[in-house]
Design a protein around this motif. Structure first.
Motif, short mmCIF file in Angstrom:
data_model
loop_
_atom_site.label_atom_id
_atom_site.label_comp_id
_atom_site.label_asym_id
_atom_site.label_seq_id
_atom_site.Cartn_x
_atom_site.Cartn_y
_atom_site.Cartn_z
N GLN A 401 23.13 15.07 54.73
CA GLN A 401 23.93 15.85 53.79
C GLN A 401 24.92 16.69 54.57
OE1 GLN A 401 23.73 15.80 50.32
NE2 GLN A 401 25.61 17.01 50.46
N ALA A 402 26.20 16.51 54.28
CA ALA A 402 27.25 17.21 55.02
C ALA A 402 27.80 18.40 54.25
CB ALA A 402 28.39 16.25 55.35
N ILE A 403 28.39 19.31 55.00
CA ILE A 403 29.13 20.44 54.44
C ILE A 403 30.58 20.25 54.87
CG2 ILE A 403 29.39 22.96 54.43
CD1 ILE A 403 26.42 23.10 55.26
N ASN A 404 31.49 20.28 53.92
CA ASN A 404 32.90 20.01 54.24
C ASN A 404 33.08 18.67 54.95
OD1 ASN A 404 33.25 22.56 53.19
ND2 ASN A 404 34.64 23.26 54.80
N ASP A 405 32.31 17.67 54.54
CA ASP A 405 32.46 16.28 54.95
C ASP A 405 31.89 15.95 56.33
OD1 ASP A 405 33.31 13.59 54.55
OD2 ASP A 405 34.99 13.97 55.88
N VAL A 406 32.13 16.79 57.36
CA VAL A 406 31.72 16.41 58.73
C VAL A 406 30.90 17.49 59.43
CG1 VAL A 406 33.64 14.81 59.09
CG2 VAL A 406 33.93 17.24 59.67
N PHE A 407 30.53 18.53 58.73
CA PHE A 407 29.71 19.59 59.33
C PHE A 407 28.27 19.45 58.83
CE2 PHE A 407 34.01 21.13 59.47
CZ PHE A 407 34.09 21.77 60.70
N TYR A 408 27.34 19.50 59.78
CA TYR A 408 25.94 19.30 59.46
C TYR A 408 25.11 20.46 60.02
CZ TYR A 408 27.66 14.58 58.66
OH TYR A 408 28.38 13.49 58.21
N LYS A 409 24.03 20.79 59.33
CA LYS A 409 23.13 21.81 59.83
C LYS A 409 22.45 21.30 61.10
CE LYS A 409 22.10 23.74 55.25
NZ LYS A 409 21.04 24.00 54.25
N TRP A 410 22.44 22.14 62.13
CA TRP A 410 21.82 21.76 63.38
C TRP A 410 20.35 21.41 63.19
CZ3 TRP A 410 22.09 19.40 67.58
CH2 TRP A 410 21.28 19.65 68.70
#
Length: 426
Positions: A401-410
């Motif tokens: 599941q991404a945030i703003n398409d390409v950011f992921y929770k570490w």
């Protein structure tokens, strides 16, 4: 074990390939070089903005050395000697004499520099370091920032590391560097002792599949007729298939040299494409998620993935380092990218014809190829650390599941990678 995450990626990764590999290579013969491709500078790339309140604070990377000369003297001297013999016997066509002129020139350039970094290779890393600095100034600008740089013990990798470090130092003289190249780091930087590296990839069915696919895509008849009036007197010196391969590798590697000469013109686009297809299947069986190799080869890079995770966790917990830069080789980065589930690199099939329609190594591991993990944190306390991963400075997607398409929770990324590591520990 088959990569369980593959079906998720295939739903969108294949659809992104607007052109076939044959079409792309016909338009740009340099792509047929795969690992010899000169690093494609990202131009006009629009990077996704981080979520509101987030700023980059740490960068972790594995970076291949830049363009190099071919590894061995025979890569140049064998075809050079044969062309010289053919010329003395009057067996060269006009195109053959052109090939001899080019090979003679390139052999002189490469003499006693076999496997070493070229000037273009050095400059590729200057460009990467400059863009790294400009793309993420929060990481590299200011005083008291620390860069930890490690290299394998191969000179082209060491010089690639020095090129990037010198560039970063010129951009910010206040950076604090720790630079090293030691056997002590080889267990994760270039782990040739991994059981996954040793035990898989040479199965009888793998060897047979490679031989069959190579035979299907090998025909040097037109090529030898174009260069030689007769090749029969030369076969004992170097068979025509090997001669074809030697000259093709020289042609491909020349894009990493500072020269106006070229050798692709002695080949047809279809010959370049078929050579690429063979090369692609060989790289895939040796480093990709190939069922013929039990889908195991990428797991040779588990130690490297562990190092990336533990180094990042230490920085997140205690700080003290803004960047970890690791410099190595294509045979490490390619399986690492597959292991990390970066876009389509982990594509899996036992069918070479299907593979070459969907797996494009020239997009994955050109000279100076690199994987960058950029870590972001929020001004607000308690917010999760986010990570964006780039392959060759282009944003990648993960099956998460991404945030703003390409950011992921570490934490999500770690859970994904630990699921891989825990199933396949050394």
């Amino acid at each position: 074990m088959k990569n369980l995450l593959l079906p998720i990626l295939l739903l969108f990764s294949v659809s992104l390939l607007a052109k076939t590999a044959r079409e792309e290579i016909y338009e740009n013969l340099k792509l047929s070089g795969n690992q010899y491709l000169e690093y494609p500078v990202p131009e006009g790339v629009q990077y996704t903005k981080a979520p509101k309140g987030y700023k980059p604070f740490y960068l972790s990377a594995y970076i291949r050395h830049g363009s190099r000369y071919l590894i061995g003297a025979k890569d140049y001297t064998e075809p050079q000697a044969l062309l010289s013999t053919a010329d003395s016997l009057g067996l060269l066509t006009e195109q053959g004499r052109y090939a001899k002129m080019v090979v003679d020139s390139v052999a002189r350039l490469a003499a006693d520099r076999y496997g070493e970094l070229t000037q273009k290779g050095y400059m590729q890393h200057r460009g990467i370091a400059t863009r790294m600095y400009n793309n993420f100034p929060e990481i590299f600008k200011g005083k008291g920032k620390r860069v930890d740089a490690r290299s394998t013990i191969v000179i082209r990798c060491i010089l690639s590391m020095m090129s990037e470090c010198n560039t970063l130092m010129s951009l910010n003289p206040d950076l604090d560097f720790f630079i090293d190249a030691s056997n002590a780091d080889m267990y994760y930087m270039n782990n040739g002792k991994s059981k996954y590296h040793k035990l898989y990839g040479n199965e009888p069915e793998t060897k047979q599949a490679k031989a069959d696919f190579s035979k299907k895509n090998t025909d040097s008849g037109r090529f030898t007729a174009a260069l030689f009036t007769s090749y029969a007197p030369l076969e004992s010196q170097l068979d025509s298939t090997k001669m074809f391969s030697r000259l093709m590798e020289i042609a491909q590697s020349m894009q990493g040299l500072d020269t106006e000469l070229e050798l692709f013109s002695i080949f047809t686009p279809e010959e370049c494409y078929k050579y690429w297809a063979k090369s692609t299947f060989n790289w895939y069986t040796g480093h990709g998620f190939c069922p013929l190799s039990k889908n195991m080869k990428p797991y040779a890079q588990i130690n490297l993935l562990k190092n990336i995770i533990s180094s990042a966790d230490e920085v997140i917990e205690t700080g003290g380092t803004e960047a970890h830069l690791r410099f190595g080789h294509d045979g490490i980065l390619l399986p690492l990218a597959a292991l990390m589930n970066l876009d389509s690199v982990n594509y899996s099939t036992a069918d070479p014809e299907e593979l070459i329609e969907h797996w494009r190594p020239y997009n994955y591991f050109p000279m100076a190829c690199n994987i960058q993990l950029i870590f972001f944190k929020s001004k607000k306390a308690g917010e999760p650390v986010l990570v964006k991963i780039m392959l060759n400075e282009r944003e990648c997607h993960l099956p998460l599941q991404a945030i703003n398409d390409v950011f992921y929770k570490w934490d999500d990324i770690k859970q994904l990678y630990f699921s891989i590591i825990n199933n396949f520990s050394e």
